[in-house]
Every structure is written in C-alpha cells, then in structure tokens.
Design a protein around this motif. Sequence first.
Motif, PDB file in Angstrom:
ATOM      1  N   UNK A   1       0.847  -1.192   0.000  1.00  0.00           N
ATOM      2  CA  UNK A   1       0.000   0.000   0.000  1.00  0.00           C
ATOM      3  C   UNK A   1       0.881   1.240   0.000  1.00  0.00           C
ATOM      4  N   UNK A   2       1.590   1.443  -1.094  1.00  0.00           N
ATOM      5  CA  UNK A   2       2.668   2.428  -1.120  1.00  0.00           C
ATOM      6  C   UNK A   2       2.193   3.874  -1.075  1.00  0.00           C
ATOM      7  N   UNK A   3       0.927   4.107  -1.341  1.00  0.00           N
ATOM      8  CA  UNK A   3       0.428   5.482  -1.292  1.00  0.00           C
ATOM      9  C   UNK A   3      -0.048   5.867   0.102  1.00  0.00           C
ATOM     10  N   UNK A   4      -0.044   4.885   1.013  1.00  0.00           N
ATOM     11  CA  UNK A   4      -0.453   5.173   2.389  1.00  0.00           C
ATOM     12  C   UNK A   4       0.724   5.749   3.187  1.00  0.00           C
ATOM     13  N   UNK A   5       0.459   6.676   4.106  1.00  0.00           N
ATOM     14  CA  UNK A   5       1.547   7.268   4.889  1.00  0.00           C
ATOM     15  C   UNK A   5       2.112   6.343   5.951  1.00  0.00           C
ATOM     16  N   UNK A   6       1.385   5.257   6.251  1.00  0.00           N
ATOM     17  CA  UNK A   6       1.844   4.316   7.254  1.00  0.00           C
ATOM     18  C   UNK A   6       1.956   2.926   6.631  1.00  0.00           C
ATOM     19  N   UNK A   7       2.697   2.044   7.314  1.00  0.00           N
ATOM     20  CA  UNK A   7       2.942   0.698   6.795  1.00  0.00           C
ATOM     21  C   UNK A   7       2.480  -0.327   7.828  1.00  0.00           C
ATOM     22  N   UNK A   8       1.209  -0.708   7.782  1.00  0.00           N
ATOM     23  CA  UNK A   8       0.684  -1.655   8.777  1.00  0.00           C
ATOM     24  C   UNK A   8       0.841  -3.107   8.330  1.00  0.00           C
ATOM     25  N   UNK A   9       0.979  -4.005   9.290  1.00  0.00           N
ATOM     26  CA  UNK A   9       0.887  -5.442   9.087  1.00  0.00           C
ATOM     27  C   UNK A   9      -0.181  -5.951  10.062  1.00  0.00           C
ATOM     28  N   UNK A  10      -0.820  -7.067   9.697  1.00  0.00           N
ATOM     29  CA  UNK A  10      -1.909  -7.590  10.520  1.00  0.00           C
ATOM     30  C   UNK A  10      -1.635  -9.043  10.873  1.00  0.00           C
ATOM     31  N   UNK A  11      -1.760  -9.382  12.151  1.00  0.00           N
ATOM     32  CA  UNK A  11      -1.620 -10.758  12.606  1.00  0.00           C
ATOM     33  C   UNK A  11      -3.001 -11.338  12.848  1.00  0.00           C
ATOM     34  N   UNK A  12      -3.348 -12.380  12.091  1.00  0.00           N
ATOM     35  CA  UNK A  12      -4.607 -13.096  12.255  1.00  0.00           C
ATOM     36  C   UNK A  12      -4.300 -14.393  12.981  1.00  0.00           C
ATOM     37  N   UNK A  13      -4.774 -14.498  14.208  1.00  0.00           N
ATOM     38  CA  UNK A  13      -4.458 -15.669  15.023  1.00  0.00           C
ATOM     39  C   UNK A  13      -5.553 -15.894  16.050  1.00  0.00           C
ATOM     40  N   UNK A  14      -6.015 -17.142  16.182  1.00  0.00           N
ATOM     41  CA  UNK A  14      -7.015 -17.465  17.190  1.00  0.00           C
ATOM     42  C   UNK A  14      -8.308 -16.713  17.025  1.00  0.00           C
ATOM     43  N   UNK A  15      -8.676 -16.387  15.795  1.00  0.00           N
ATOM     44  CA  UNK A  15      -9.913 -15.668  15.548  1.00  0.00           C
ATOM     45  C   UNK A  15      -9.828 -14.180  15.815  1.00  0.00           C
ATOM     46  N   UNK A  16      -8.645 -13.679  16.135  1.00  0.00           N
ATOM     47  CA  UNK A  16      -8.467 -12.258  16.419  1.00  0.00           C
ATOM     48  C   UNK A  16      -7.508 -11.636  15.408  1.00  0.00           C
ATOM     49  N   UNK A  17      -7.618 -10.315  15.242  1.00  0.00           N
ATOM     50  CA  UNK A  17      -6.746  -9.567  14.339  1.00  0.00           C
ATOM     51  C   UNK A  17      -6.057  -8.472  15.138  1.00  0.00           C
TER      52      UNK A  17
ATOM     53  N   UNK B   1       3.015 -13.056  19.269  1.00  0.00           N
ATOM     54  CA  UNK B   1       2.749 -11.618  19.131  1.00  0.00           C
ATOM     55  C   UNK B   1       4.007 -10.794  19.397  1.00  0.00           C
ATOM     56  N   UNK B   2       4.778 -11.177  20.411  1.00  0.00           N
ATOM     57  CA  UNK B   2       5.998 -10.433  20.717  1.00  0.00           C
ATOM     58  C   UNK B   2       7.057 -10.660  19.635  1.00  0.00           C
ATOM     59  N   UNK B   3       7.123 -11.879  19.088  1.00  0.00           N
ATOM     60  CA  UNK B   3       8.060 -12.160  18.003  1.00  0.00           C
ATOM     61  C   UNK B   3       7.709 -11.334  16.774  1.00  0.00           C
ATOM     62  N   UNK B   4       6.405 -11.216  16.471  1.00  0.00           N
ATOM     63  CA  UNK B   4       5.973 -10.391  15.339  1.00  0.00           C
ATOM     64  C   UNK B   4       6.335  -8.931  15.578  1.00  0.00           C
ATOM     65  N   UNK B   5       6.064  -8.428  16.775  1.00  0.00           N
ATOM     66  CA  UNK B   5       6.392  -7.031  17.085  1.00  0.00           C
ATOM     67  C   UNK B   5       7.890  -6.782  16.964  1.00  0.00           C
ATOM     68  N   UNK B   6       8.706  -7.724  17.420  1.00  0.00           N
ATOM     69  CA  UNK B   6      10.162  -7.572  17.349  1.00  0.00           C
ATOM     70  C   UNK B   6      10.649  -7.606  15.906  1.00  0.00           C
ATOM     71  N   UNK B   7      10.098  -8.529  15.107  1.00  0.00           N
ATOM     72  CA  UNK B   7      10.486  -8.620  13.708  1.00  0.00           C
ATOM     73  C   UNK B   7      10.053  -7.379  12.934  1.00  0.00           C
ATOM     74  N   UNK B   8       8.869  -6.876  13.239  1.00  0.00           N
ATOM     75  CA  UNK B   8       8.374  -5.658  12.601  1.00  0.00           C
ATOM     76  C   UNK B   8       9.281  -4.480  12.938  1.00  0.00           C
TER      77      UNK B   8
ATOM     78  N   UNK C   1      -0.047  -4.213  13.554  1.00  0.00           N
ATOM     79  CA  UNK C   1       1.277  -3.706  13.930  1.00  0.00           C
ATOM     80  C   UNK C   1       1.609  -2.597  12.948  1.00  0.00           C
ATOM     81  N   UNK C   2       1.619  -1.376  13.434  1.00  0.00           N
ATOM     82  CA  UNK C   2       1.694  -0.216  12.559  1.00  0.00           C
ATOM     83  C   UNK C   2       3.009   0.527  12.749  1.00  0.00           C
ATOM     84  N   UNK C   3       3.431   1.213  11.705  1.00  0.00           N
ATOM     85  CA  UNK C   3       4.646   2.028  11.766  1.00  0.00           C
ATOM     86  C   UNK C   3       4.596   3.058  10.650  1.00  0.00           C
ATOM     87  N   UNK C   4       5.277   4.194  10.814  1.00  0.00           N
ATOM     88  CA  UNK C   4       5.341   5.161   9.716  1.00  0.00           C
ATOM     89  C   UNK C   4       6.048   4.551   8.514  1.00  0.00           C
ATOM     90  N   UNK C   5       5.582   4.876   7.323  1.00  0.00           N
ATOM     91  CA  UNK C   5       6.201   4.372   6.106  1.00  0.00           C
ATOM     92  C   UNK C   5       7.475   5.164   5.791  1.00  0.00           C
TER      93      UNK C   5
END
Length: 276
Positions: A182-198, A233-240, A201-205
């Motif tokens: 989503x290169x035209x967006x000012x931010x670069x989000x990723x989404x973790x879908x796990x256990x029925x929840x979303x 969740x913590x591993x995803x946050x650290x990798x992000x 993990x957001x950051x400025x682009x």
Amino acid sequence: MHSTKPVILTIAGSDSSGGAGIQADIKAISATGGYACSVITALTAQNTRGVSAVHPVPQQMIRDQLEAVFSDLPVAAVKVGMLGDAATIRTLAEALRRHGPAHLVVDPVMVSANGDPLLAEEAVAALCEELLPLAEVITPNLPEAARLANCALPTRLAEVESLFAGLAELHCAAVLLKGGFLQREPRSPDWLLSGGEVRCFDAPRVMTPNTHGTGCTLSAALACYLAQGLPLELAVASAKHYIDRAIAAGAGLRVGHGRGPVEHFFRGLASAEGSA
C-alpha cells in the motif's frame, strides 16, 4: 566459555544480487541473534531491477541438503521462502513432517517485488494442501494473500479487511499479512490473524525505493525471534521493529539501479559510529 545460538534453517532461492532470498535471510538471522544455515531450492539470476532467469535445484539435491542439516544441526526454527514448483513443495513438506521443527514460518513467495512470477500456477494448490497446514505462521504480502484467499487485490487501506475471512479459511495456525504494497499510504501496517483475532502492527512508512528483500528479511527475523522463545505476538512485534529500522537505515544505500536492499546490520553500524 561456550555459547550457543538458536539454529535457524532458511529454505529458499538464491538471489545473485544479495538483497533477497537466502542471502537476505542469512543476514537477518545473523543480525537478530541466530545461527543461519540453508537449503537452496533454486538459483536465480537477478538484480535490483528484476529476475532474468530461474534454475530449480534437482529434488535429490534438495533432499540431500535437508538431510545434511537435520542430521547434524539442532534446528530450532525453519523459515521457508521461494520454492518454485509443486515437486519442491512436496519434497519439503515430507521432510518437515518427518523432522518436526518446533517453529515453522512460511513466506509464500509467489512474485518478486518487481512483479516477476516465482511460483508456478499449479504449485499453489500443493502449497495450500501440503505446506501451509504445517506452519506456525505464514507471511503473505497483499498480492499473495489475495491469491491465496481468492479475493480481489486491495489497493487502499480500507479494502484490506476484505481478505481476512478468506485467509481465516486457510489451514494454517496464524497469518501475518504484510501491508507494504500500500505504497500510497503514509503508514505501513501489518496484521496478525491468530485465534480468531486480528492485531495490527503499525509504523510510519519510510519513503525509499530500497525495499528489495523486505519480505524475506521480516520472515527470517520472525523465525529467529520465535526460536529464542518469544511468544508469537511479541516475536511479530520484534520482527516488525527490526525490518522497519533496517528499511530506514538502508534508505540512503546506493546498490544497483532499481530497488535496492535494506541495511540488515544497522545495529553494528550504529555501534561503529558511536565508537569512532
């Protein structure tokens, strides 16, 4: 004094330009505290402008590499990237079922960042049936996720949620959906879908063309953090956090004439600059 690092096996294609694939994985694993070993599934002739040739590694050689690693090294986690065809997927799935690594991260590489196809059409079904059910988490980008979920490709942030239901039907434990396209967006989000929840993990682009190998780097870092005992969740946050900083540090790199790489070893650079 003896020290140990978690052994992370990356199974992917080789990138002759060094920015993605096996080369990026080894850099990311090394930078995030692991010991990297590899099984090469394909040789590619590529650079920052695109892929010009792909040569699959023979199946027996893939089996031999897998056996050589698993018979000797205490593999704590496996990251899977480019596989190329259905035969390779089946060969790998059989080995993973037999060896049963504690953590498996699958990056379902289907196209390069420049749009070059990297997974044969007939291999998608094998990927979904043979490999994804074994994964602790898969890490598709938006085009890959749309193909897996059989949905239209989102082009705006508000459209991404349309993929969630289809991704939830895949036979895998969790999905980390990468929003970098989503290169035209000012931010670069990723989404973790796990256990029925979303969880988002957001950051400025970071506005830079140097994004070659970002997906490989993120998934390799995620495998490494999981191997170090971090919960998902913590591993995803650290990798992000790691990939965001690697992109920012690499924004000024001048490598090639197209999409340049990220700076995997930004921490070492910061230490060197501080002691200069």
